[in-house]
Design a protein around this motif. Structure first.
Motif, short mmCIF file in Angstrom:
data_model
loop_
_atom_site.label_atom_id
_atom_site.label_comp_id
_atom_site.label_asym_id
_atom_site.label_seq_id
_atom_site.Cartn_x
_atom_site.Cartn_y
_atom_site.Cartn_z
N GLU A 115 46.69 62.76 34.35
CA GLU A 115 47.18 63.36 34.99
C GLU A 115 47.01 63.90 36.35
O GLU A 115 47.83 63.88 37.18
CB GLU A 115 47.60 64.79 34.13
N ASN A 116 45.79 64.28 36.23
CA ASN A 116 45.18 64.58 37.92
C ASN A 116 45.14 63.52 38.78
O ASN A 116 45.60 63.75 39.78
CB ASN A 116 43.61 65.19 37.65
N ARG A 117 44.74 62.35 38.18
CA ARG A 117 44.81 61.12 39.05
C ARG A 117 46.27 60.82 39.43
O ARG A 117 46.47 60.48 40.59
CB ARG A 117 44.21 60.01 38.33
N ARG B 137 43.48 84.16 40.09
CA ARG B 137 44.10 85.31 39.49
C ARG B 137 45.41 84.49 38.70
O ARG B 137 45.82 85.24 37.74
CB ARG B 137 44.32 86.39 40.26
N ARG B 138 45.96 83.63 39.52
CA ARG B 138 47.34 83.20 38.69
C ARG B 138 47.05 82.34 37.70
O ARG B 138 47.83 82.48 36.51
CB ARG B 138 48.07 82.50 40.08
N ALA B 139 46.04 81.43 37.85
CA ALA B 139 45.63 80.23 37.12
C ALA B 139 45.00 81.06 35.60
O ALA B 139 45.60 80.77 34.64
CB ALA B 139 44.45 79.79 37.48
N ALA C 236 44.12 69.97 34.68
CA ALA C 236 42.59 69.83 34.94
C ALA C 236 42.59 70.60 36.28
O ALA C 236 41.16 71.25 36.62
CB ALA C 236 42.36 68.29 35.44
N GLU C 237 43.30 70.58 37.24
CA GLU C 237 43.24 71.52 38.64
C GLU C 237 42.66 73.01 38.12
O GLU C 237 41.84 73.69 38.66
CB GLU C 237 44.27 71.47 39.39
N VAL C 238 43.67 73.61 37.21
CA VAL C 238 43.52 75.08 36.83
C VAL C 238 42.32 75.22 36.15
O VAL C 238 41.52 76.25 36.50
CB VAL C 238 44.69 75.32 36.10
N LYS C 239 42.02 74.45 35.15
CA LYS C 239 40.55 74.39 34.53
C LYS C 239 39.42 74.34 35.40
O LYS C 239 38.74 75.25 35.27
CB LYS C 239 40.66 73.26 33.47
#
Ligand SMILES: Cc1cc2nc3c(=O)[nH]c(=O)nc-3n(C[C@H](O)[C@H](O)[C@H](O)COP(=O)(O)O)c2cc1C
Length: 175
Positions: free
Chosen positions: A86-88, A134-136, A146-149
């Motif tokens: 999904e990230n890619r 803080r939002r994540a 993956a970005e948030v993690k």
């Protein structure tokens, strides 16, 4: 003629660019130092991801007047895990939006993983990451991509995911 061009703010992308240069014998230059992109027929662009944008890529590659017969490779360097499909896919879609169609259609895309050192971030970037973190943290587990993690796991730390072996598929493609 071949060239490696890179856009890097804190050095991780530059490290990849220098390693690739050493392994291939192709010169690596900062995107801001490139005067005439049109004289190269093979262009390998390495750019750090900042809020989805590939640093310097649009500015550099949009100047290509005729992409036919050119080999263009873009490798992004980000914090989110590139093993995540999904990230890619997200990275690919964002690149498609950032490049003219004729250039995008001619471009092969690779995703590399960089690192972060919060003690080195400038004020603007530190503030942005604090806001995003803080939002994540408030997101439900199934909404964490993956970005948030990556942001949650590395917040306020110094981490490096640099893996020079991940350059091998790019080297194979250049050959
Ligand atoms: C303000 C900011 C925004 C970022 N946005 C993204 C992003 O959208 N996707 C990602 O994977 N990494 C993101 N990162 C992480 C960087 O891409 C990562 O730290 C990279 O290794 C930086 O490359 P550089 O050291 O060459 O500048 C961001 C980092 C900062 C500080």
């Amino acid at each position: 003629m071949e060239i490696i061009v890179y856009g890097s703010q804190y050095g991780t992308t530059e490290e990849y660019a220098h390693e690739l240069s050493e392994k291939t014998g192709i010169k690596a230059e900062k995107y801001s130092d490139i005067k005439d992109i049109n004289k190269y027929d093979t262009i390998i662009y390495l750019g750090a991801l900042y809020a989805g944008s590939v640093l310097g890529m649009k500015k550099t590659l949009s100047k290509i007047s005729d992409a036919t017969n050119k080999k263009i490779i873009v490798a992004t360097v980000g914090l989110a895990d590139p093993n995540d499909k999904e990230n890619r896919d997200t990275i690919r879609q964002r690149i498609e939006k950032q490049l003219p169609d004729d250039i995008y259609n001619q471009t092969s895309i690779h995703c590399l993983r960089g690192g972060i050192d919060y003690s080195k971030l400038n004020f603007k970037h530190k503030t942005m990451m604090g806001f995003v973190y803080r939002r994540a943290k408030k997101l439900k587990e199934d909404k964490k991509n993956a970005e948030v993690k990556a942001i949650i796991e590395t917040y306020d730390k110094k981490v490096s995911f640099i893996d020079f072996d991940s350059l091998n598929p790019i080297i194979d493609e250049i050959k």
